[in-house]
Scaffold this motif. Sequence first.
Motif, short mmCIF file in Angstrom:
data_model
loop_
_atom_site.label_atom_id
_atom_site.label_comp_id
_atom_site.label_asym_id
_atom_site.label_seq_id
_atom_site.Cartn_x
_atom_site.Cartn_y
_atom_site.Cartn_z
N TRP A 87 0.97 -1.10 0.26
CA TRP A 87 0.21 0.01 0.08
C TRP A 87 0.77 1.10 0.18
O TRP A 87 0.70 2.07 -0.78
N LEU A 88 1.74 1.22 0.87
CA LEU A 88 2.75 2.37 1.02
C LEU A 88 3.54 2.70 -0.15
O LEU A 88 3.72 3.86 -0.61
N SER A 89 3.96 1.66 -0.56
CA SER A 89 4.85 1.78 -2.03
C SER A 89 4.19 2.14 -3.21
O SER A 89 4.82 2.90 -4.23
N CYS A 90 2.76 2.09 -3.21
CA CYS A 90 1.97 2.66 -4.17
C CYS A 90 1.16 3.76 -3.92
O CYS A 90 0.38 4.39 -4.83
N SER A 91 1.23 4.28 -2.68
CA SER A 91 0.26 5.49 -2.31
C SER A 91 0.65 6.91 -3.14
O SER A 91 -0.32 7.75 -3.20
N TRP A 92 1.65 6.72 -3.53
CA TRP A 92 2.24 8.17 -4.27
C TRP A 92 1.72 8.20 -5.54
O TRP A 92 1.79 9.13 -6.23
N ILE A 93 1.10 7.03 -5.95
CA ILE A 93 0.80 6.92 -7.55
C ILE A 93 -0.20 8.14 -7.84
O ILE A 93 -0.27 8.63 -8.87
N PRO A 94 -1.26 8.26 -7.21
CA PRO A 94 -2.28 9.06 -7.49
C PRO A 94 -1.84 10.60 -7.46
O PRO A 94 -2.11 11.38 -8.03
N LEU A 95 -0.68 11.03 -6.56
CA LEU A 95 -0.19 12.17 -6.51
C LEU A 95 0.62 12.58 -8.09
O LEU A 95 0.58 13.34 -8.65
N LEU A 96 1.17 11.30 -8.30
CA LEU A 96 1.97 11.30 -9.84
C LEU A 96 1.18 11.65 -10.97
O LEU A 96 1.17 12.59 -11.66
N ILE A 97 0.08 10.71 -10.77
CA ILE A 97 -0.93 10.97 -11.88
C ILE A 97 -1.71 12.42 -11.63
O ILE A 97 -1.82 13.07 -12.96
N TRP A 98 -2.02 12.79 -10.55
CA TRP A 98 -2.58 14.05 -10.52
C TRP A 98 -1.74 15.25 -10.92
O TRP A 98 -2.17 16.37 -11.81
N TRP A 99 -0.53 15.21 -10.62
CA TRP A 99 0.43 16.21 -11.04
C TRP A 99 0.72 16.18 -12.73
O TRP A 99 0.72 17.26 -13.14
N ALA B 100 -5.75 8.76 0.77
CA ALA B 100 -6.35 8.72 2.07
C ALA B 100 -6.90 7.28 1.94
O ALA B 100 -6.67 6.37 2.97
N ALA B 101 -7.36 6.79 0.92
CA ALA B 101 -7.85 5.28 0.92
C ALA B 101 -6.43 4.41 1.03
O ALA B 101 -6.41 3.42 1.62
N ALA B 102 -5.38 4.88 0.34
CA ALA B 102 -4.22 3.98 0.37
C ALA B 102 -3.54 4.11 1.75
O ALA B 102 -3.23 2.85 2.27
N LEU B 103 -3.80 5.17 2.35
CA LEU B 103 -3.34 5.03 4.02
C LEU B 103 -4.13 4.39 4.79
O LEU B 103 -3.67 3.71 5.65
N GLY B 104 -5.44 4.40 4.50
CA GLY B 104 -6.18 3.33 5.26
C GLY B 104 -5.88 2.00 4.95
O GLY B 104 -5.99 1.07 5.93
N GLY B 105 -5.79 1.63 3.67
CA GLY B 105 -5.32 0.12 3.46
C GLY B 105 -4.20 -0.12 4.32
O GLY B 105 -3.95 -1.34 4.55
N ALA B 106 -3.34 0.85 4.18
CA ALA B 106 -1.88 0.55 4.93
C ALA B 106 -1.97 0.16 6.37
O ALA B 106 -1.39 -0.81 6.82
N ALA B 107 -3.03 0.87 7.10
CA ALA B 107 -3.28 0.74 8.17
C ALA B 107 -3.95 -0.66 8.42
O ALA B 107 -3.75 -1.54 9.42
N THR B 108 -4.87 -1.31 7.58
CA THR B 108 -5.38 -2.53 7.88
C THR B 108 -4.50 -3.44 7.35
O THR B 108 -4.74 -4.87 8.12
N GLY B 109 -3.29 -3.38 6.76
CA GLY B 109 -2.41 -4.30 6.36
C GLY B 109 -1.64 -4.72 7.36
O GLY B 109 -1.02 -5.97 7.57
N THR B 110 -1.64 -3.98 8.50
CA THR B 110 -0.78 -4.08 9.86
C THR B 110 -1.59 -5.33 10.54
O THR B 110 -0.97 -5.95 11.47
N VAL B 111 -2.95 -5.55 10.37
CA VAL B 111 -3.88 -6.39 11.22
C VAL B 111 -3.77 -7.88 10.29
O VAL B 111 -4.20 -8.03 9.31
N ARG B 112 -3.16 -8.89 10.96
CA ARG B 112 -2.84 -10.26 10.53
C ARG B 112 -3.93 -10.58 9.80
O ARG B 112 -4.16 -11.20 8.79
N ALA B 113 -5.22 -10.81 10.75
CA ALA B 113 -6.52 -10.95 10.40
C ALA B 113 -7.07 -10.62 9.24
O ALA B 113 -8.02 -11.02 8.45
#
Length: 457
Positions: free
Chosen positions: A8-20, A68-81
């Motif tokens: 998630w974190l490694s791809c979170s910058w992609i929307p910013l690149l596309i936006w720019w 924001a969705a990417a950062l939320g996904g990164a947070a959920t990824g820390t939960v093993r379940a």
Amino acid sequence: MSTATILWLSCSWIPLLIWWTLRNSARFKKNIVIGVTFPREAREDVQVKALLTSYRRLQLACAIVLVAAALGGAATGTVRAWAGLSMFCWSVWILVVCIVPEVIYALTNRRLAALKDERGWRTRGAATQRVTVADIGAAAQSYPRVSSIWFVLICATSLVPALLDRDNLVIYLLFAACVLMMWAIFRWCYRNRSEVVDDNTALTQTLTRIRRRAWARVFLVAAASFAFMSWAQLLFQGSANLYFIGMMLPCTVLGIVAFATEMRVRSLQERLTKASGEGLYVDEDDHWIFGIFYYNPDDAKLIVNERVGINTSINLARPAGKAIVVALACLLLCLPVAGAFMAEEFGAPVTLELSEQTIRAHHSLTTYEIDMDDVVSVELVDQLPQMTRTFGGASETFLEGNFSSDAYGSLKVCLDPEVGPWLLVRTRSGTTYLLGASDTAQTETVYEEVTSALVDA
């Protein structure tokens, strides 16, 4: 840090690149804005400015929501379940990132094209429907090329790991083939026609030279990235996270270089064509659907330059172009399917059982079955040995496939690295297994049952 979180974190910058990038499309370059060609007078038009302002706001809002969705996904990824669900959501998110900003671009393109028709600006350009414009004088000019020696040296570097690790020879050869492919594409790109804006041949030559120098920079970095991945395959096999970073880092560097080069070329195109748009100028809008897709039956080329920046596009009027676009669209739409597979892979527990005189270890698509008659010894291991992966998968929730270690030699592995102890099984056929369920009780139960069976035998 979990694999899902890193992804998630490694791809979170992609929307910013596309936006720019798409935001930059709202600036006039070569008389073009959001894929629509205008005369110079349109640059100060109130309605044109209003549409461009609305476009910028929509793209910014889209980028904010996606990050924001990417950062939320990164947070959920820390939960093993939730690791499996997080991976599936990531695949859907990637699909949305690829489509939604382009939809905003396409809708604005249609509004600007309608305004262009309304104001009578469509017939002002030099090129009209079913005409392909080329500057023969500029095309006849010779342009300096980057020496192929650089690509040969990079290819040789990518092959060195093959001399040190013969088990993954095919992978190293694939990386070397990718380096050669970058060289071949770079050479082939020089066949594309010149950057024609108006009847100024000197301007055409300058813009063409700028584009080709940019290609050289990007393709050399792309070739070096594949060489780096080859070394990452050799050095980081034993660590899932380091291996992932080793593969993602060159991709990130390549993305940064490509983006910076694209923005630099766009800036030069904007500055050099500020005086254009009066009198004779090129207008090929009829060949660009939504300003994105190129369709020109009179152009024999399959791959053509995009009008702004350094990218290329496919001619949908060619049968091969249609086939390529359909294939790419199918691959893109299959992302959720791949996400479902990753969800199964990351969410499924590792199981271990003894059933009908067969030790069975299972995780997702990997299953090992060991006949009790083939078992020589079994022992519990409280600490995992240092292992190097030769073939298989690895994450914080599972290790599976073929590994090697100094302590035990070659191993077939199917285990949960976070839940010990683990079962070391040696067989008469010479294969050694390292197994362990996601449930400690399963591993201990199988150990007791196998030990008892071996004593009775």
